[in-house]
Design a protein around this motif. Structure first.
Motif, PDB file in Angstrom:
ATOM      1  N   LEU A 103       0.830  -1.203   0.000  1.00 18.16           N
ATOM      2  CA  LEU A 103       0.000   0.000   0.000  1.00 18.16           C
ATOM      3  C   LEU A 103       0.869   1.259   0.000  1.00 18.16           C
ATOM      4  O   LEU A 103       0.549   2.252  -0.674  1.00 18.16           O
ATOM      5  N   VAL A 104       1.967   1.210   0.768  1.00 14.03           N
ATOM      6  CA  VAL A 104       2.886   2.355   0.795  1.00 14.03           C
ATOM      7  C   VAL A 104       3.465   2.602  -0.593  1.00 14.03           C
ATOM      8  O   VAL A 104       3.582   3.744  -1.052  1.00 14.03           O
ATOM      9  N   SER A 105       3.830   1.523  -1.284  1.00 15.79           N
ATOM     10  CA  SER A 105       4.396   1.670  -2.622  1.00 15.79           C
ATOM     11  C   SER A 105       3.370   2.277  -3.575  1.00 15.79           C
ATOM     12  O   SER A 105       3.702   3.172  -4.378  1.00 15.79           O
ATOM     13  N   LEU A 106       2.117   1.809  -3.492  1.00 16.41           N
ATOM     14  CA  LEU A 106       1.073   2.395  -4.346  1.00 16.41           C
ATOM     15  C   LEU A 106       0.849   3.860  -4.012  1.00 16.41           C
ATOM     16  O   LEU A 106       0.657   4.702  -4.914  1.00 16.41           O
ATOM     17  N   TYR A 107       0.863   4.202  -2.739  1.00  9.63           N
ATOM     18  CA  TYR A 107       0.690   5.602  -2.334  1.00  9.63           C
ATOM     19  C   TYR A 107       1.815   6.468  -2.904  1.00  9.63           C
ATOM     20  O   TYR A 107       1.585   7.577  -3.386  1.00  9.63           O
ATOM     21  N   GLY A 108       3.046   5.929  -2.866  1.00 11.09           N
ATOM     22  CA  GLY A 108       4.158   6.680  -3.445  1.00 11.09           C
ATOM     23  C   GLY A 108       3.987   6.882  -4.935  1.00 11.09           C
ATOM     24  O   GLY A 108       4.343   7.939  -5.473  1.00 11.09           O
ATOM     25  N   GLY A 109       3.422   5.891  -5.613  1.00  9.22           N
ATOM     26  CA  GLY A 109       3.162   6.044  -7.035  1.00  9.22           C
ATOM     27  C   GLY A 109       2.126   7.136  -7.296  1.00  9.22           C
ATOM     28  O   GLY A 109       2.257   7.917  -8.249  1.00  9.22           O
ATOM     29  N   ILE A 110       1.078   7.171  -6.455  1.00  8.25           N
ATOM     30  CA  ILE A 110       0.052   8.211  -6.622  1.00  8.25           C
ATOM     31  C   ILE A 110       0.646   9.585  -6.384  1.00  8.25           C
ATOM     32  O   ILE A 110       0.344  10.552  -7.110  1.00  8.25           O
ATOM     33  N   ARG A 111       1.508   9.688  -5.365  1.00  6.48           N
ATOM     34  CA  ARG A 111       2.149  10.977  -5.065  1.00  6.48           C
ATOM     35  C   ARG A 111       3.260  11.313  -6.039  1.00  6.48           C
ATOM     36  O   ARG A 111       3.721  12.451  -6.080  1.00  6.48           O
ATOM     37  N   GLY A 112       3.697  10.339  -6.821  1.00  2.36           N
ATOM     38  CA  GLY A 112       4.793  10.581  -7.754  1.00  2.36           C
ATOM     39  C   GLY A 112       6.126  10.717  -7.074  1.00  2.36           C
ATOM     40  O   GLY A 112       7.040  11.344  -7.610  1.00  2.36           O
ATOM     41  N   SER A 113       6.256  10.113  -5.899  1.00  3.68           N
ATOM     42  CA  SER A 113       7.499  10.201  -5.137  1.00  3.68           C
ATOM     43  C   SER A 113       8.119   8.831  -5.019  1.00  3.68           C
ATOM     44  O   SER A 113       7.483   7.888  -4.515  1.00  3.68           O
ATOM     45  N   PHE A 114       9.357   8.728  -5.430  1.00  8.59           N
ATOM     46  CA  PHE A 114      10.033   7.447  -5.392  1.00  8.59           C
ATOM     47  C   PHE A 114      10.491   7.077  -3.983  1.00  8.59           C
ATOM     48  O   PHE A 114      10.842   5.937  -3.705  1.00  8.59           O
ATOM     49  N   SER A 115      10.495   8.017  -3.071  1.00  3.09           N
ATOM     50  CA  SER A 115      10.974   7.761  -1.711  1.00  3.09           C
ATOM     51  C   SER A 115      10.086   6.763  -0.981  1.00  3.09           C
ATOM     52  O   SER A 115      10.548   6.000  -0.131  1.00  3.09           O
ATOM     53  N   TYR A 116       8.783   6.724  -1.300  1.00  4.88           N
ATOM     54  CA  TYR A 116       7.880   5.808  -0.610  1.00  4.88           C
ATOM     55  C   TYR A 116       8.180   4.343  -0.957  1.00  4.88           C
ATOM     56  O   TYR A 116       8.332   3.508  -0.047  1.00  4.88           O
ATOM     57  N   PRO A 117       8.227   3.964  -2.241  1.00  2.00           N
ATOM     58  CA  PRO A 117       8.579   2.565  -2.541  1.00  2.00           C
ATOM     59  C   PRO A 117       9.974   2.179  -2.069  1.00  2.00           C
ATOM     60  O   PRO A 117      10.201   1.073  -1.593  1.00  2.00           O
ATOM     61  N   ALA A 118      10.942   3.149  -2.188  1.00  3.35           N
ATOM     62  CA  ALA A 118      12.295   2.849  -1.716  1.00  3.35           C
ATOM     63  C   ALA A 118      12.303   2.634  -0.209  1.00  3.35           C
ATOM     64  O   ALA A 118      12.950   1.723   0.317  1.00  3.35           O
ATOM     65  N   GLY A 119      11.559   3.475   0.503  1.00  2.00           N
ATOM     66  CA  GLY A 119      11.467   3.307   1.955  1.00  2.00           C
ATOM     67  C   GLY A 119      10.774   2.006   2.329  1.00  2.00           C
ATOM     68  O   GLY A 119      11.144   1.351   3.318  1.00  2.00           O
TER      69      GLY A 119
END
Length: 906
Positions: free
Chosen positions: A261-277
């Motif tokens: 879910l965090v990775s999908l949220y990062g995709g929606i926000r357009g921020s790569f830091s979420y999937p990397a984190g």
């Protein structure tokens, strides 16, 4: 000129491709004809279509998933790139734009996806059997102790789930890395980082989320894999696995879903830091929960009081391992130590003594080769041990098939006609009783020579061997050329094949297919071959049987059987798995059953698979997958069923596992206080591990002798014998396992202790040294430990082989019983000397004369006289004097009895 050369190369290349394609099609066609000729065309199509179906579905799924993800990256090649130079920013076309058009890029992605899909599909196709077993599960009726699932889940469903998870995770991971590489290559100017592109981040974040979901599924499956843990005191889950690792796995499963879910949220926000984190969090959690936490529990909680913590898990591991190898069916009995036989016991157990094996297969194979191969091109591949009713008596015999080995033909005789049309089959068998020897030290034959000659009531009406253990090329029978049958003097006898085996050659089209399949153009040119000729191929039974049922494991030793005047090969097959929960592995598997008996007709090549263990869920699953392949054992002809024997490979596995898993008390098992090992013996001059051996004897309390397989046990780090395991082979007792245990407080000689006693016997060691110095080599045969009544008797044959000869001769038999060791030229003489010349109860070799009958005294006196004469001939003056002294004692006792009788008469 150059263009013409390229056209020639192109034409030759096309011809090569066409030849390869035609060869593949021809091989497929001839294989189908072969399966059809055996009645197994349904097996052929089921296997083929399942493999093709699994490959097609897996390949299509991989292709679509990979291509769609690659197609998404295509727009990144045509968009302008932002270039930063100082404080100025400019837009510049991607340099790939001039090289790769969208159409060309799409074609590259199509071909690349197809190539990758083919690779992955081949991996999936290799797992076709897992798919079929998943569709045809069979319950064990036993549940696992922690999850409450039937054991069938672990053997039929879990393997497929694990493969599916690894396959899917590998595909998604490969796709993710490929997409990441494409994005890197698509931005060579590096002025605008790909990680700042919302489109790229969304794409990679979506793939990351899929990986996290798959990882969560992997954690869910991993909880069932704790049954194969090797961390604790036993194989399978211990205290740490249940109380730490299982909890960690379930938490990590939840964490992986959250990270998706965090990775999908990062995709929606357009921020790569979420999937990397999310990746970093899962890695850290895996290390802390999956590695550190169990290690701490093991170190601080388990190790200080390991036995008490692990006790319930040791009990479960013992129970499930015994179940997996069939050890729970072994019946335990006590066997007395120190019991000795008397002469009347020998007479009462004459059938057992009449079948004590004196011939070992290694020296006997050499002797058979010298005496009965007859011609260079004949070969005895193996010597088998079996039993037959011969002239009304139950006899143990050694038997070997006389096969044809074309490699032994003279070089000038290795023509195409000879190899494929004329020298087509072996002929007959050699058979000898296990205990009979000629005065020259050679085996007495029940069957010998060509044509087979016998003095028994056994008959061979079809001695030809077209299918056997020796590798053999294809042959064509029913041709205009006569087949060599057997040699007779200076001439040869010829015959024609009368069976229905093989495939009819037919017309030109089928003949062409065979020529392409066998890569032999001479099939098309031979005038000796007709439409009605038959092709016999896959003639060595190893390849033949495995081609039909490659999913079974086979015993190392198929054996030839004479039944109804025909020759057959019987071969034991096993169902195995390495997925049985809580069971310690033995090599590549941790579950085994002798579930199938295979019969191959040596003349027709007909193959039949009989289910010998209908209670085995694995063979039940195979029978559901291939309903036309198996038949119940009740349908096996009676004459063949009489020759079923408990297989050596399974028996050896069970013996090795039982040596440890006879200990059922957790404390004794944990400390390995009563661990057994398989004994060693001397064979030749080397110490080797003792092999299981077949005997005919009468078990304690049994009414009649029976054929069985035996293996002794010795304690760990000791040489005395502690128990022996027997597998019964006859009739309704087939497969019944018994272990006879000796009292632990009393000494029972083990094999190496008996070997040491033989070496220390002055007379025997002197004789062996003498033989070795006269240009001969002494071969010490297998030591057999024979249970008779409630006692043990040890028998070891001695062979002599001249330096210039390869034909060992049986020259002496050593018999050990109680405190006595005797060596004679025959077993009968050894037994006579052992039981007539003195009781085993007396270390001196004599027993008290009083209390025995006059007949016994007379018999002993005669035996002592013969021994004295033999000692005199060999120059053994000590032995000569000892025997005369004993003879004097017997004569004195006879004189006393004669005087007493005279007084009574008067």
């Amino acid at each position: 000129m150059r263009a013409g050369r390229w056209l020639v190369y192109l034409f030759l290349g096309l011809l090569l491709v066409l030849y390869i394609l035609l060869g593949g099609a021809a091989h497929f066609y001839t294989d189908w004809l072969w399966f059809k000729s055996l009645g197994f065309q349904a097996v052929f199509w089921k296997t083929l279509l399942t493999k093709a179906g699994v490959r097609a579905v897996a390949g299509l799924a991989v292709f679509l998933f990979l291509f769609l993800n690659l197609w998404v990256t295509r727009r990144h090649f045509s968009r302008p790139l932002k270039v930063v130079a100082g404080e100025e920013q400019t837009l510049q076309l991607n340099p790939w734009f001039d090289v790769l058009s969208r159409r060309l890029l799409t074609l590259l992605f199509l071909f690349g996806s197809a190539a990758v899909a083919m690779i992955f599909s081949s991996l999936a196709g290799a797992k076709w059997l897992s798919w079929e077993q998943f569709l045809h599960p069979v319950g064990f009726g036993v549940q696992d102790p922690f999850f409450g699932k039937d054991l069938g889940f672990y053997l039929f469903s879990l393997p497929f789930y694990v493969f599916l998870y690894r396959f899917a995770f590998g595909v998604v991971l490969f796709t993710t890395l490929t997409v990441l590489l494409i994005y890197l290559l698509a931005d060579p100017l590096k002025g605008y980082g790909w990680w700042r592109s919302p489109w790229v981040v969304r794409h990679l974040a979506f793939l990351g989320a899929v990986l996290f979901v798959l990882k969560a599924w992997g954690y869910y499956l991993h909880q069932f894999l704790i049954y194969y843990s090797e961390r604790g005191a036993v194989f399978g889950p211990g205290y740490t696995d249940i109380h730490a690792s299982l909890l960690a796995i379930r938490v990590l499963c939840f964490v992986a879903l959250v990270m998706a879910l965090v990775s999908l949220y990062g995709g929606i926000r357009g921020s790569f830091s979420y999937p990397a984190g999310a990746v970093a969090v899962l890695v850290a959690a895996s290390f802390c929960l999956g590695v550190l936490y169990p290690a701490v529990v093991q170190k601080l909680v388990v190790e200080p009081n390991e036995l008490e913590r692990e006790r319930p898990y040791i009990e479960k591991a013992i129970a499930f391992t015994r179940m997996a190898y069939g050890l729970d069916a072994i019946e335990r009995r006590s066997f007395p130590a120190g019991k000795l036989l008397r002469p009347e016991d020998v007479a009462a157990n004459r059938d057992a003594f009449a079948n004590i094996r004196l011939w070992d297969w290694q020296p006997l194979k050499q002797t058979y080769s010298q005496l009965q191969e007859m011609r260079l091109y004949y070969q005895f591949h193996d010597i088998d041990i079996d039993r037959y009713r011969v002239n009304g008596e139950y006899r143990q015999v050694m038997v070997a098939a006389r096969e044809l080995n074309q490699e032994q033909l003279p070089q000038q005789a290795k023509t195409w006609v000879n190899r494929h049309l004329k020298y087509t089959h072996g002929y007959g068998i050699a058979m000898s009783p296990v205990n009979e020897v000629t005065p020259e030290g050679l085996p007495e034959f029940f069957f010998k020579d060509i044509p087979p000659q016998t003095t028994t009531d056994l008959k061979i009406t079809r001695p030809e061997i077209y299918f056997g253990e020796v590798e053999a090329p294809y042959i064509i029978v029913g041709t205009r050329t006569g087949e060599f049958d057997y040699p007779r003097g200076d001439a040869n006898v010829y015959t024609r094949y009368r069976g229905e085996g093989g495939v009819r050659l037919g017309g030109l089209g089928r003949r062409l297919m065979f020529a392409l399949s066998f890569q032999d153009y001479r099939l098309l040119l031979s005038r000796d071959v007709t439409r009605d000729s038959r092709v016999l191929y896959y003639r060595d039974i190893g390849r033949r049987v495995r081609k039909i049922a490659p999913f079974l494991r086979y015993d190392h030793d198929p054996y030839v059987v004479l039944a109804g005047g025909r020759l057959f090969y019987l071969w034991d097959a096993y169902t195995t798995s390495h997925w049985f929960p809580y069971a310690e592995p033995h090599g590549e598997f941790n579950y085994i059953r002798n579930a199938v008996k295979v019969v191959v007709d040596a003349y027709t090549g007909e193959v039949r698979f009989y289910i010998s263990d209908p209670g085995d869920p694995v063979v039940k699953s195979f029978a559901r997958i291939f309903p036309s392949l198996f038949a119940p054992l009740e349908e096996m002809p009676r004459e063949l069923k009489d020759h079923l024997r408990y297989p050596e490979d399974l028996f050896l596995v069970q013996a090795e596992m039982y040596a440890v898993y006879h200990m059922q008390d957790p404390q004794v098992f944990y400390n390995k206080e009563d661990k057994w090992v398989l004994p060693t013996e001397l064979f030749g001059a080397e110490e080797v591990r003792m092999e299981p051996y077949y005997v005919i004897t009468r078990l304690p309390g049994a009414k009649k002798p029976e054929f069985m397989l035996i293996m002794p046990f010795t304690p760990q780090n000791k040489k005395n014998m502690i128990a022996w395991l027997a597998a019964r082979c006859d009739g309704e007792n087939y497969g019944h396992l018994l272990v006879y245990e000796f009292p632990k407080q009393e000494l029972v000689y083990g094999p190496m202790q008996v070997e040491a006693r033989i070496n220390q016997d002055a007379q025997i060691s002197q004789q062996l040294t003498l033989w070795d110095q006269r240009g001969s080599r002494v071969i010490r045969g297998n030591l057999l430990i024979i249970p008779v009544k409630d006692a043990l008797i040890y028998v070891e044959p001695l062979y002599l082989q001249a330096e210039q000869s390869r034909m060992p001769e049986l020259r002496r038999v050593i018999v050990v019983h109680g405190d006595r060791i005797v060596m004679e030229s025959t077993l009968a003489a050894a037994l006579e000397r052992l039981f007539a010349a003195g009781s085993p109860r007396s270390p001196a070799g004599t027993m008290e004369a009083a209390g025995r009958s006059v007949a016994e005294l007379v018999g002993e006196a005669n035996a002592l006289y013969r021994r004295a004469e033999e000692a005199l001939r060999t120059g053994d003056w000590a032995g000569y004097g000892k025997n005369l002294s004993a003879l004097k004692e017997i004569l004195t006792e006879l004189e006393k009895r004669t005087r007493a009788a005279d007084k009574v008469y008067k």
